[in-house]
Design an enzyme around this catalytic site. Sequence first.
Site, PDB file in Angstrom:
ATOM      1  N   LYS A 202       4.385  -0.029   4.519  1.00 27.66           N
ATOM      2  CA  LYS A 202       2.934   0.087   4.616  1.00 27.66           C
ATOM      3  C   LYS A 202       2.602   1.275   5.506  1.00 27.66           C
ATOM      4  O   LYS A 202       3.049   1.348   6.649  1.00 27.66           O
ATOM      5  CB  LYS A 202       2.335  -1.193   5.190  1.00 27.66           C
ATOM      6  CG  LYS A 202       0.841  -1.072   5.453  1.00 27.66           C
ATOM      7  CD  LYS A 202       0.201  -2.400   5.752  1.00 27.66           C
ATOM      8  CE  LYS A 202      -1.252  -2.207   6.131  1.00 27.66           C
ATOM      9  NZ  LYS A 202      -1.920  -3.479   6.394  1.00 27.66           N
ATOM     10  N   ARG A 212     -11.623  -2.574   5.434  1.00 31.78           N
ATOM     11  CA  ARG A 212     -12.004  -2.943   6.806  1.00 31.78           C
ATOM     12  C   ARG A 212     -13.487  -3.313   6.870  1.00 31.78           C
ATOM     13  O   ARG A 212     -13.874  -4.188   7.642  1.00 31.78           O
ATOM     14  CB  ARG A 212     -11.634  -1.816   7.772  1.00 31.78           C
ATOM     15  CG  ARG A 212     -10.113  -1.665   7.888  1.00 31.78           C
ATOM     16  CD  ARG A 212      -9.670  -0.519   8.785  1.00 31.78           C
ATOM     17  NE  ARG A 212      -8.228  -0.308   8.678  1.00 31.78           N
ATOM     18  CZ  ARG A 212      -7.573   0.741   9.166  1.00 31.78           C
ATOM     19  NH1 ARG A 212      -8.237   1.694   9.810  1.00 31.78           N
ATOM     20  NH2 ARG A 212      -6.266   0.854   9.018  1.00 31.78           N
ATOM     21  N   LYS A 225      -3.845   2.790  13.654  1.00 31.41           N
ATOM     22  CA  LYS A 225      -2.743   1.828  13.592  1.00 31.41           C
ATOM     23  C   LYS A 225      -1.398   2.541  13.494  1.00 31.41           C
ATOM     24  O   LYS A 225      -0.419   1.989  12.992  1.00 31.41           O
ATOM     25  CB  LYS A 225      -2.969   0.880  12.408  1.00 31.41           C
ATOM     26  CG  LYS A 225      -4.292   0.093  12.494  1.00 31.41           C
ATOM     27  CD  LYS A 225      -4.397  -1.021  11.442  1.00 31.41           C
ATOM     28  CE  LYS A 225      -5.700  -1.823  11.613  1.00 31.41           C
ATOM     29  NZ  LYS A 225      -5.806  -2.940  10.638  1.00 31.41           N
ATOM     30  N   GLU A 241      12.915   0.309   6.172  1.00 31.34           N
ATOM     31  CA  GLU A 241      12.019  -0.845   6.322  1.00 31.34           C
ATOM     32  C   GLU A 241      12.334  -1.898   5.254  1.00 31.34           C
ATOM     33  O   GLU A 241      12.414  -3.098   5.542  1.00 31.34           O
ATOM     34  CB  GLU A 241      10.547  -0.415   6.182  1.00 31.34           C
ATOM     35  CG  GLU A 241       9.968   0.316   7.390  1.00 31.34           C
ATOM     36  CD  GLU A 241       9.627  -0.639   8.534  1.00 31.34           C
ATOM     37  OE1 GLU A 241       9.875  -1.861   8.424  1.00 31.34           O
ATOM     38  OE2 GLU A 241       9.102  -0.146   9.551  1.00 31.34           O
ATOM     39  N   LYS A 256       2.508   0.252  -0.006  1.00 36.62           N
ATOM     40  CA  LYS A 256       1.049   0.310   0.161  1.00 36.62           C
ATOM     41  C   LYS A 256       0.662   1.521   0.981  1.00 36.62           C
ATOM     42  O   LYS A 256       1.289   1.739   2.020  1.00 36.62           O
ATOM     43  CB  LYS A 256       0.605  -0.974   0.859  1.00 36.62           C
ATOM     44  CG  LYS A 256      -0.853  -1.056   1.198  1.00 36.62           C
ATOM     45  CD  LYS A 256      -1.140  -2.314   1.957  1.00 36.62           C
ATOM     46  CE  LYS A 256      -2.581  -2.303   2.401  1.00 36.62           C
ATOM     47  NZ  LYS A 256      -2.862  -3.311   3.375  1.00 36.62           N
ATOM     48  N   SER A 282      -8.188  -0.447  -1.287  1.00 40.74           N
ATOM     49  CA  SER A 282      -9.640  -0.346  -1.425  1.00 40.74           C
ATOM     50  C   SER A 282     -10.117   1.088  -1.636  1.00 40.74           C
ATOM     51  O   SER A 282     -10.995   1.339  -2.464  1.00 40.74           O
ATOM     52  CB  SER A 282     -10.302  -0.957  -0.193  1.00 40.74           C
ATOM     53  OG  SER A 282      -9.842  -0.329   0.994  1.00 40.74           O
ATOM     54  N   TYR A 321      -8.165  -4.496  -7.079  1.00 47.46           N
ATOM     55  CA  TYR A 321      -9.510  -5.061  -7.171  1.00 47.46           C
ATOM     56  C   TYR A 321     -10.050  -4.946  -8.599  1.00 47.46           C
ATOM     57  O   TYR A 321     -11.042  -5.572  -8.940  1.00 47.46           O
ATOM     58  CB  TYR A 321     -10.457  -4.353  -6.182  1.00 47.46           C
ATOM     59  CG  TYR A 321      -9.953  -4.464  -4.758  1.00 47.46           C
ATOM     60  CD1 TYR A 321     -10.185  -5.606  -4.006  1.00 47.46           C
ATOM     61  CD2 TYR A 321      -9.192  -3.445  -4.189  1.00 47.46           C
ATOM     62  CE1 TYR A 321      -9.693  -5.734  -2.721  1.00 47.46           C
ATOM     63  CE2 TYR A 321      -8.688  -3.561  -2.907  1.00 47.46           C
ATOM     64  CZ  TYR A 321      -8.937  -4.703  -2.173  1.00 47.46           C
ATOM     65  OH  TYR A 321      -8.430  -4.830  -0.910  1.00 47.46           O
TER      66      TYR A 321
HETATM   67  C1  PBG Z   1      -4.575  -5.713   7.295  1.00 49.12           C
HETATM   68  C2  PBG Z   1      -4.620  -5.232   5.905  1.00 49.12           C
HETATM   69  C3  PBG Z   1      -5.195  -4.025   5.489  1.00 49.12           C
HETATM   70  C4  PBG Z   1      -5.158  -4.026   4.112  1.00 49.12           C
HETATM   71  C5  PBG Z   1      -4.528  -5.196   3.694  1.00 49.12           C
HETATM   72  N1  PBG Z   1      -4.183  -5.940   4.834  1.00 49.12           N
HETATM   73  C6  PBG Z   1      -5.884  -2.958   6.253  1.00 49.12           C
HETATM   74  C7  PBG Z   1      -5.257  -2.330   7.408  1.00 49.12           C
HETATM   75  O1  PBG Z   1      -4.036  -2.339   7.573  1.00 49.12           O
HETATM   76  O2  PBG Z   1      -6.009  -1.791   8.218  1.00 49.12           O
HETATM   77  C8  PBG Z   1      -5.742  -2.920   3.271  1.00 49.12           C
HETATM   78  C9  PBG Z   1      -6.092  -3.266   1.872  1.00 49.12           C
HETATM   79  C10 PBG Z   1      -7.046  -2.331   1.219  1.00 49.12           C
HETATM   80  O3  PBG Z   1      -7.423  -1.272   1.761  1.00 49.12           O
HETATM   81  O4  PBG Z   1      -7.446  -2.660   0.099  1.00 49.12           O
HETATM   82  N2  PBG Z   1      -3.419  -6.022   7.894  1.00 49.12           N
END
Ligand code: PBG
Length: 332
Positions: A202, A212, A225, A241, A256, A282, A321
């Site tokens: 990720k 968010r 992050k 990982e 991701k 998203s 989505y």
């Molecule tokens: C949080 C999480 C995130 C997403 C899924 N789980 C956001 C982040 O890490 O800030 C993102 C999913 C998306 O953008 O559709 N742990």
Amino acid sequence: MTSASFPATRLRRPRATSWSRALHRETLLTSADLIWPLFVSEGAGVEEPIGSLPGVSRWSVERIADRAKEAVGLGIPCLALFPNTPKDRRSDDGAEALNPDNLMCRAIRAIRDACGDAIGVLTDVALDPYTAHGQDGLLDAGGYVLNDATVEMLVRQSLNQAAAGADIIAPSDMMDGRIGAIRDALESAGHHNVQIMSYAAKYASAFYGPFRDAVGSGGLLKGDKKSYQMDPANGEEALREVALDLAEGADSVMVKPGLPYLDIVRRVKDRFEVPVFAYQVSGEYAMIEAAAAAGAGKREDLVLETLLAFKRAGCSGVLTYHAPLAARLLNG
Ligand code: PBG
């Protein structure tokens, strides 16, 4: 492999007709390849559209159950749940994640009541929808996200979700060592068949903004992050990982975001030969919607082409989505 040269070989020959193109098609996308992410909200009879995700809403628990029935009807095998925790239930330690009656647990039970085992429920494990600061874990005095103390919370969060009936625990937090700790705890608690789909690779991505907003953590988050999510520049590190998460007991792994990281999907698939999933996040959804709204492409075609690309790259399935739209198109 050698082919005869032109004109004995004409690669356009099999492309000339639709039946022949169908016959030669290497990759198949069906509604069974889709995981539909849903946002859960407090209240009853609630649908709250999300501004930065046009066409996506948060739903109250009983309306989530309706979405689950819709998904079953469309042949979508799995849902992914994310809660928009009310502000007054967010705290520095994210303790609401451990509440057996939190939004997530109530949604799991409502889906189970409505659909039984006809659909899988994947639950996100991370603290960001529950913390007052929007980070995925516990902070030290300097604001650094603590690893080991966070893992203890994630283990308890996972057990809470499994007890509510989650089928797949999906840790999205990127703490070190959490897969092994969660697997041990699930085994000890008798949840032998609860799967773990690890968000193994990720990335600290600019594509998470609308998510968010959807879970209400965007306005709370200060900074980024990058001390736990991966640097977008790194590919070798993604393989490490994945190797660690598999060694710790992950049943499947996730990459991701999705489209910008298809090279990682392919490398993981070739190296490990395990089920690989990708999350079309998203910001990617918003990008496709913006392109369609601007007349830069036809929504339906953009959606199906991008989802097919995940399959071609080696994915077993995709979190998107666009799942209900794609399923409708694929089912004709
Ligand atoms: C949080 C999480 C995130 C997403 C899924 N789980 C956001 C982040 O890490 O800030 C993102 C999913 C998306 O953008 O559709 N742990």
